[in-house]
Design an enzyme around this catalytic site. Structure first.
Site, PDB file in Angstrom:
ATOM      1  CG  HIS A 116       6.825 -29.396  10.734  1.00  0.00           C
ATOM      2  ND1 HIS A 116       6.640 -28.562  11.899  1.00  0.00           N
ATOM      3  CD2 HIS A 116       8.110 -29.778  10.784  1.00  0.00           C
ATOM      4  CE1 HIS A 116       7.732 -28.549  12.674  1.00  0.00           C
ATOM      5  NE2 HIS A 116       8.567 -29.437  12.028  1.00  0.00           N
ATOM      6  CB  THR A 162       2.061  -3.154  10.735  1.00  0.00           C
ATOM      7  OG1 THR A 162       0.846  -3.525  10.261  1.00  0.00           O
ATOM      8  CG2 THR A 162       1.906  -1.979  11.774  1.00  0.00           C
ATOM      9  CG  HIS A 177       8.701 -25.435  12.119  1.00  0.00           C
ATOM     10  ND1 HIS A 177       8.593 -25.379  13.488  1.00  0.00           N
ATOM     11  CD2 HIS A 177       9.694 -26.011  11.775  1.00  0.00           C
ATOM     12  CE1 HIS A 177       9.704 -25.983  13.804  1.00  0.00           C
ATOM     13  NE2 HIS A 177      10.319 -26.159  12.942  1.00  0.00           N
ATOM     14  CB  CYS A 180       0.627  -2.656   4.464  1.00  0.00           C
ATOM     15  SG  CYS A 180       0.367  -3.620   5.987  1.00  0.00           S
ATOM     16  CG  ASP A 192      -0.397   0.389   2.332  1.00  0.00           C
ATOM     17  OD1 ASP A 192       1.076   0.161   2.735  1.00  0.00           O
ATOM     18  OD2 ASP A 192      -1.048   0.296   3.574  1.00  0.00           O
TER      19      ASP A 192
HETATM   20  C1  RB5 Z   1      -1.999   2.482   6.673  1.00  0.00           C
HETATM   21  O1  RB5 Z   1      -1.901   3.633   7.438  1.00  0.00           O
HETATM   22  C2  RB5 Z   1      -1.718   1.161   7.545  1.00  0.00           C
HETATM   23  O2  RB5 Z   1      -2.870   0.972   8.309  1.00  0.00           O
HETATM   24  C3  RB5 Z   1      -1.461  -0.031   6.787  1.00  0.00           C
HETATM   25  O3  RB5 Z   1      -0.307   0.366   6.066  1.00  0.00           O
HETATM   26  C4  RB5 Z   1      -1.039  -1.307   7.500  1.00  0.00           C
HETATM   27  O4  RB5 Z   1      -0.059  -1.049   8.507  1.00  0.00           O
HETATM   28  C5  RB5 Z   1      -2.249  -2.010   8.036  1.00  0.00           C
HETATM   29  O5  RB5 Z   1      -2.122  -3.069   8.590  1.00  0.00           O
END
Ligand code: RB5
Length: 153
Positions: free
Chosen positions: A133, A67, A98, A65, A8
């Site tokens: 596994h 996180t 695994h 993204c 993203d």
């Molecule tokens: C975008 O602001 C953020 O929410 C997205 O990049 C991500 O971290 C979502 O899990």
């Protein structure tokens, strides 16, 4: 290996470098977008990458993204996908060994490009160990089956 990749806006900052680096290593890369860092919705790109992997049009998927969490939540809902959000090379090694993971989800905001490349290297070079596994991974995948009504029913 044929690798589908998407991000993203938050993951976009690392995507071009990762694509170039993968191509240098001889991989075929399918860039599922986005094309710019304009604000966008991560589930749209998780869906594209996950479906390419689930349909065997790509061998593995990489999603980036902010996180990595939202990407993993979305990609894992596509039948046939085993996705996880990982921050260390060791976890990437175990994810392959695994869990036979096929979609790697990364953080573009909290993990450096250098560390993400180390994570990707483990993801692409570690074989599934099979053995004990295999049955466990089969049990993960029964959750994709509409006929499966739960362990105790
Ligand atoms: C975008 O602001 C953020 O929410 C997205 O990049 C991500 O971290 C979502 O899990």
């Amino acid at each position: 290996m044929k690798i589908a990749i998407g991000s993203d806006h938050a993951g976009f900052i690392q995507k071009p470098d990762i694509i170039a680096w993968l191509k240098e290593q001889g991989h075929t890369v399918i860039d599922c977008g986005p094309k710019t860092d304009d604000r966008c919705d991560y589930p749209d790109f998780a869906d594209k990458v996950a479906r390419l992997v689930a349909s065997n049009q790509a061998d593995r998927g990489i999603l980036i993204c902010g996180t990595g969490i939202g990407m993993a939540l979305c990609a894992d809902k596509v039948a046939g996908v085993r996705a996880a959000c990982l921050q260390t090379p060791q976890f990437a090694h175990l994810f392959r060994e695994h869990n036979n993971g096929n979609v790697l989800c990364l953080s573009g905001r909290f993990v450096s490009l250098e560390t993400n490349k180390e994570i990707i290297t483990e993801f692409l070079t570690t074989e599934f160990a099979g053995g004990r596994h295999s049955g466990r991974v089969d049990k993960i995948m029964r959750e994709d089956d509409d006929q499966f009504c739960g362990v105790d029913c």
